[in-house]
Design a protein around this motif. Structure first.
Motif, PDB file in Angstrom:
ATOM      1  N   GLU A 125       0.777  -0.902   0.240  1.00  0.00           N
ATOM      2  CA  GLU A 125       0.088   0.033  -0.096  1.00  0.00           C
ATOM      3  C   GLU A 125       0.704   0.641  -0.135  1.00  0.00           C
ATOM      4  N   TYR A 126       1.931   1.597   0.730  1.00  0.00           N
ATOM      5  CA  TYR A 126       2.928   2.001   0.523  1.00  0.00           C
ATOM      6  C   TYR A 126       4.405   2.313   0.141  1.00  0.00           C
ATOM      7  N   GLY A 127       4.621   1.215   0.095  1.00  0.00           N
ATOM      8  CA  GLY A 127       5.489   1.052  -0.956  1.00  0.00           C
ATOM      9  C   GLY A 127       7.293   0.441  -0.263  1.00  0.00           C
ATOM     10  N   GLU A 128       6.949   0.786   0.843  1.00  0.00           N
ATOM     11  CA  GLU A 128       7.824   0.254   1.709  1.00  0.00           C
ATOM     12  C   GLU A 128       7.640  -0.545   3.155  1.00  0.00           C
ATOM     13  N   THR A 129       8.516  -1.482   3.130  1.00  0.00           N
ATOM     14  CA  THR A 129       8.160  -1.921   5.199  1.00  0.00           C
ATOM     15  C   THR A 129       7.907  -1.133   5.956  1.00  0.00           C
ATOM     16  N   GLY A 296      -5.887  12.949   5.739  1.00  0.00           N
ATOM     17  CA  GLY A 296      -7.213  14.029   6.506  1.00  0.00           C
ATOM     18  C   GLY A 296      -7.780  13.906   8.003  1.00  0.00           C
ATOM     19  N   GLN A 297      -6.249  13.221   7.702  1.00  0.00           N
ATOM     20  CA  GLN A 297      -6.830  12.929   9.310  1.00  0.00           C
ATOM     21  C   GLN A 297      -6.519  13.650  10.150  1.00  0.00           C
ATOM     22  N   LEU A 298      -6.252  13.962  11.663  1.00  0.00           N
ATOM     23  CA  LEU A 298      -6.471  14.861  12.004  1.00  0.00           C
ATOM     24  C   LEU A 298      -4.620  15.517  12.557  1.00  0.00           C
ATOM     25  N   THR A 299      -3.758  16.460  12.452  1.00  0.00           N
ATOM     26  CA  THR A 299      -3.414  16.280  12.812  1.00  0.00           C
ATOM     27  C   THR A 299      -2.780  17.596  13.365  1.00  0.00           C
ATOM     28  N   SER A 300      -1.951  17.756  14.446  1.00  0.00           N
ATOM     29  CA  SER A 300      -1.328  19.262  15.100  1.00  0.00           C
ATOM     30  C   SER A 300      -0.472  20.387  13.799  1.00  0.00           C
ATOM     31  N   ALA A 301       0.399  19.249  13.159  1.00  0.00           N
ATOM     32  CA  ALA A 301       0.781  19.893  12.257  1.00  0.00           C
ATOM     33  C   ALA A 301       0.600  20.900  11.108  1.00  0.00           C
ATOM     34  N   PRO A 302       1.573  21.887  11.598  1.00  0.00           N
ATOM     35  CA  PRO A 302       1.135  22.617  10.223  1.00  0.00           C
ATOM     36  C   PRO A 302       1.493  22.243   8.760  1.00  0.00           C
ATOM     37  N   GLY A 303       0.381  21.835   7.833  1.00  0.00           N
ATOM     38  CA  GLY A 303       0.992  21.041   6.498  1.00  0.00           C
ATOM     39  C   GLY A 303       0.904  19.041   7.375  1.00  0.00           C
ATOM     40  N   LEU A 304       1.132  18.895   5.936  1.00  0.00           N
ATOM     41  CA  LEU A 304       1.065  16.909   6.112  1.00  0.00           C
ATOM     42  C   LEU A 304       1.372  16.421   7.754  1.00  0.00           C
ATOM     43  N   CYS A 305       0.369  15.506   7.359  1.00  0.00           N
ATOM     44  CA  CYS A 305       0.874  15.175   8.999  1.00  0.00           C
ATOM     45  C   CYS A 305       1.509  14.308   9.168  1.00  0.00           C
ATOM     46  N   ALA A 306       2.578  14.321  11.137  1.00  0.00           N
ATOM     47  CA  ALA A 306       3.759  13.655  11.205  1.00  0.00           C
ATOM     48  C   ALA A 306       3.903  11.911  10.130  1.00  0.00           C
ATOM     49  N   PHE A 307       2.713  11.005  10.089  1.00  0.00           N
ATOM     50  CA  PHE A 307       2.179  10.256   8.943  1.00  0.00           C
ATOM     51  C   PHE A 307       2.611  10.770   7.632  1.00  0.00           C
ATOM     52  N   CYS A 308       2.501  11.378   7.042  1.00  0.00           N
ATOM     53  CA  CYS A 308       2.518  11.798   5.100  1.00  0.00           C
ATOM     54  C   CYS A 308       3.460  12.547   5.149  1.00  0.00           C
ATOM     55  N   ARG A 309       4.440  12.850   6.097  1.00  0.00           N
ATOM     56  CA  ARG A 309       6.143  13.169   6.006  1.00  0.00           C
ATOM     57  C   ARG A 309       7.153  12.042   5.761  1.00  0.00           C
ATOM     58  N   LEU A 310       6.334  10.978   6.943  1.00  0.00           N
ATOM     59  CA  LEU A 310       7.454   9.906   6.268  1.00  0.00           C
ATOM     60  C   LEU A 310       7.406   9.275   4.858  1.00  0.00           C
ATOM     61  N   TRP A 311       6.527   9.680   4.172  1.00  0.00           N
ATOM     62  CA  TRP A 311       6.249   9.031   2.855  1.00  0.00           C
ATOM     63  C   TRP A 311       7.057  10.451   1.471  1.00  0.00           C
ATOM     64  N   GLU A 312       7.051  11.196   2.343  1.00  0.00           N
ATOM     65  CA  GLU A 312       7.579  12.603   1.345  1.00  0.00           C
ATOM     66  C   GLU A 312       9.738  12.256   1.088  1.00  0.00           C
ATOM     67  N   ARG A 313      10.048  12.050  -0.501  1.00  0.00           N
ATOM     68  CA  ARG A 313      11.181  11.743  -0.314  1.00  0.00           C
ATOM     69  C   ARG A 313      12.066  12.748  -0.985  1.00  0.00           C
TER      70      ARG A 313
END
Lengths: 313, 62
Positions: A125-129, A296-313
């Motif tokens: 689903e996300y491309g990496e283990t 779409g999940q709630l986050t306190s971070a400005p911009g992308l949530c911590a999970f989405c930032r994991l997949w930013e390269r």
């Protein structure tokens, strides 16, 4: 030692309750205790659909089993993190931690006609283990368990919301809760203390309700339930958990419990009472939560949530 | 008697109670369950010289 209820040989003695039970009456007691916690903390009702996070370990499979026995509409969720594949690829891939854990979940479900479950495979689903992500990002190189927790929380929340489930149930037991509590007290993490509870209510549409029906049951009791009722589970520890702080805390707390039976339960219940009476200020957690623009999940971070930032390269 | 715990094994002489055996091999009784022939045993059970028991760790997580 004899069973308190029928005088047959006891299989477990719970010193904190001064209660010994046989292999017939222990599962009955265990199931009733779980139901009591569900009702006491208003976790969910029989009309609601529940998602159970299952890892293949004793606690989560025992929880799924108990919820099904109690007649709840409980589906499973297994997250395949791809752990152990690298190191055991040549020897025996079936022994890799994630593959072995997944097999226990599949075996459990195959034996129960009402046990339906979803598998989320991180690589697919996300491309990496998990090991691959952990190696790539800085926080993962230091603490793979922190990345693992972040991923699991996100995926569990996503599947709970997308599946229309009323709540997400996890197999956290009393020992888990007490180890977390102990760690948070040692560091006076007051905002974490304010959030630690048997039920975390849903927050709007973004965060699903989370419940811990085993929060008053000792780890020894969940293990005994699994052994007595024949639930096969993964016995080996996650390779990343070696030396984990929470395991060290568990060791210390177990020594104290040995000397003072019931100490863990008293510590936890005392904490819940203190929390309920407003002992822990919740001001620090009143932060602005907004939906992540990507997931779409709630986050306190400005911009992308911590999970989405994991997949930013 | 033979005592197994994970990949370790001990040989213990004489008849002993479950609790004594657990303490003798340096474990905390609260953290293990003891199984003989597929059945769980309470700490007061007196074990025979020729018994084979398995200790199951109850602690998990990280």
């Amino acid at each position: 030692m004899k069973c308190r209820k029928c005088s047959r040989p006891a299989v477990i003695n719970m010193r904190q309750h001064k209660l010994a039970l046989c292999d017939e009456h222990y599962p009955e007691w265990f199931i009733a205790q779980t139901q009591r916690a569900i009702e006491k903390y208003h976790m969910f009702t029989s009309d609601e659909r529940i998602l159970v996070a299952v890892s293949g370990g004793k606690d989560s499979l025992a929880l799924w089993d108990v919820l099904l026995q109690l007649g709840y509409q409980a589906d499973g969720l297994y997250i395949d993190l791809g752990i152990g594949l690298e190191r055991e690829q040549i020897a025996d891939p079936d022994q890799a931690y994630s593959i072995a854990s997944r097999k226990y979940v599949e075996q459990f479900a195959a034996q129960r006609p009402h046990a339906h479950f979803t598998i989320v495979d991180l690589k697919t689903e996300y491309g990496e283990t998990l090991p691959e992500v952990a190696r790539r990002v800085q926080r993962g190189r230091k603490k793979p368990c922190a990345v693992c927790g972040l991923i699991k929380r996100h995926v569990m929340n996503r599947v709970t919301r997308e599946g229309g489930y009323a709540a997400l149930a996890t197999g956290h037991n009393l020992d888990d809760e007490v180890a977390v509590l102990f760690g948070n007290v040692l560091h006076w993490q007051t905002s974490y203390l304010a959030r630690q509870a048997p039920v975390l209510p849903a927050a709007g549409d973004g965060l699903a309700r989370k419940v811990k029906p085993f929060c008053r049951l000792y780890e020894r009791e969940t293990a005994a339930y699994a052994l007595i009722t024949g639930i096969a589970y993964i016995y080996d520890e996650c390779p990343y958990s070696v030396g984990a702080t929470s395991l060290r805390h568990k060791g210390i707390l177990s020594q104290m419990e040995e000397q003072s039976p019931g100490m863990k339960l008293q510590f936890y219940l005392g904490f819940l009472r203190a929390r309920q009476s407003g002992f822990f200020c919740t001001q620090t957690e009143e932060v602005d939560l907004h939906p992540c623009p990507r997931c779409g999940q709630l986050t306190s971070a400005p911009g992308l949530c911590a999970f989405c930032r994991l997949w930013e390269r | 008697m033979k005592v197994k715990f994970r990949d370790q094994e001990w040989e213990i002489a004489g008849r002993k109670r479950v609790r004594e055996v657990i303490e003798e091999i340096g474990k905390i009784p609260h953290t293990v369950l003891v199984v003989r022939g597929g059945k769980l045993l309470t700490e007061d059970v007196l074990l025979n010289e020729d018994d084979e028991i398995k200790l199951v760790a109850v602690v998990s997580g990280g």
